[in-house]
Design a protein around this motif. Sequence first.
Motif, PDB file in Angstrom:
ATOM      1  N   LEU A   4      -1.392 -11.721  -8.741  1.00 21.26           N
ATOM      2  CA  LEU A   4      -1.406 -11.318  -7.337  1.00 21.26           C
ATOM      3  C   LEU A   4      -0.050 -10.749  -6.935  1.00 21.26           C
ATOM      4  CD1 LEU A   4      -3.213 -11.621  -4.684  1.00 21.26           C
ATOM      5  CD2 LEU A   4      -1.680 -13.501  -4.166  1.00 21.26           C
ATOM      6  N   ILE A   6       2.403  -9.495  -8.884  1.00 24.94           N
ATOM      7  CA  ILE A   6       2.706  -8.219  -9.535  1.00 24.94           C
ATOM      8  C   ILE A   6       1.813  -7.120  -8.978  1.00 24.94           C
ATOM      9  CG2 ILE A   6       2.589  -7.002 -11.743  1.00 24.94           C
ATOM     10  CD1 ILE A   6       3.531  -9.555 -13.074  1.00 24.94           C
ATOM     11  N   GLY A   7       0.555  -7.451  -8.692  1.00 15.24           N
ATOM     12  CA  GLY A   7      -0.379  -6.445  -8.195  1.00 15.24           C
ATOM     13  C   GLY A   7      -0.036  -5.940  -6.808  1.00 15.24           C
ATOM     14  N   LEU A   8       0.623  -6.792  -6.015  1.00 14.81           N
ATOM     15  CA  LEU A   8       0.892  -6.398  -4.629  1.00 14.81           C
ATOM     16  C   LEU A   8       2.362  -6.193  -4.342  1.00 14.81           C
ATOM     17  CD1 LEU A   8      -1.601  -8.759  -2.769  1.00 14.81           C
ATOM     18  CD2 LEU A   8      -1.870  -6.344  -3.258  1.00 14.81           C
ATOM     19  N   TYR A   9       3.230  -6.433  -5.339  1.00 15.26           N
ATOM     20  CA  TYR A   9       4.685  -6.361  -5.130  1.00 15.26           C
ATOM     21  C   TYR A   9       5.117  -5.029  -4.529  1.00 15.26           C
ATOM     22  CZ  TYR A   9       9.662  -6.382  -6.320  1.00 15.26           C
ATOM     23  OH  TYR A   9      11.022  -6.314  -6.268  1.00 15.26           O
TER      24      TYR A   9
END
Lengths: 119, 221
Positions: A4, A6-9
């Motif tokens: 989550l 890494i996906g939204l950073y």
Amino acid sequence: MTDLIIGLYNYWIVIILMMVGFYIVMSRQNLVKSLIGLNIFQTSVFILYITLGKVTGGTAPILEKGIKLYSNPLPHVLILTAIVVGVSTTALGLALVVRIKEAYGTIEENEINRMDNES
Amino acid sequence: MEGILNIILLGGMAVTAIAIAKMRNLFVVTMLSGIYSLLSAGIFVLLDAVDVAFTEAAVGAGITTVLFLSTLILVGREAKPRQFRMQAILPFLLVLAVGAGLIFASLDPNMPRFGDPNSPANQRLAPEFLADSVPQVGNEAPTRVGIPNIVTTTLASYRGYDTLGEVVVIFTAGIAVLILLGAARRRREDEELEGPETGAKPEPPKEDSRMADASKEAPGS
């Protein structure tokens, strides 16, 4: 959880940059500083677009034998246009700042307002 | 590796932006914004947008910094401190609220994750543009456009009107800058004709020529 983050950073950083730019524009009285705030805001939008076009494992969209996966070239095209338009609006803004300095002798917004109210 | 670099560079951008918000010396702020643009160019390379990275490094970190510096010569380097604390607190609270709302929105499960090939942005148009540029398997005939750089292909053919509009915007901005700065110089010359006055600053001619440079370079980028 890590997925989550890494996906939204990238989105979160874009939001932080956007808000910092917004804050500079609102809180500072100095006109040059406001223009820099606008530039920061603008760049954050560019990063948002380019992030949306990234494909994991893809390469830059330049044709080469043996490569099957490319990142999305469409956001790149749009942002290329936007960068150049951004610099021309910045140049216009700076020219206005120079004229304001000549006319009022200051580039602080509150002092300009006070002068306008007095006259 | 790419992921780590991505995290570091974006973190660096956030730190630079916050430093810009804190500084009052406009020269420092201008230099920091040049660093900020260069970092964003690095990010664009990482995210496969090499053409955008070129443009950002040349235009964002180069021309914009030069424009800001030549303005600073005319307007002075130091920003005055705020008069009231409210000027800092009120915007800060507003920004905090808006930022929290946006981060909450980004937690939506439908928000495409970083690098997702099935995200809505990658479903339409782009596959067709790619298909027109990439030779199909078993079909060695020349492609419709025939330029290896897909960004150039798309920019010059499918989105040609965008580029036309961009040129119009640059042209308009160039004219507006010339009028704004040219009018000032004309007035000063008139004053000089009427009589010698005090403290006439010499007009730096560089601003105009740099604008002209920017207008000339931009359409090709």
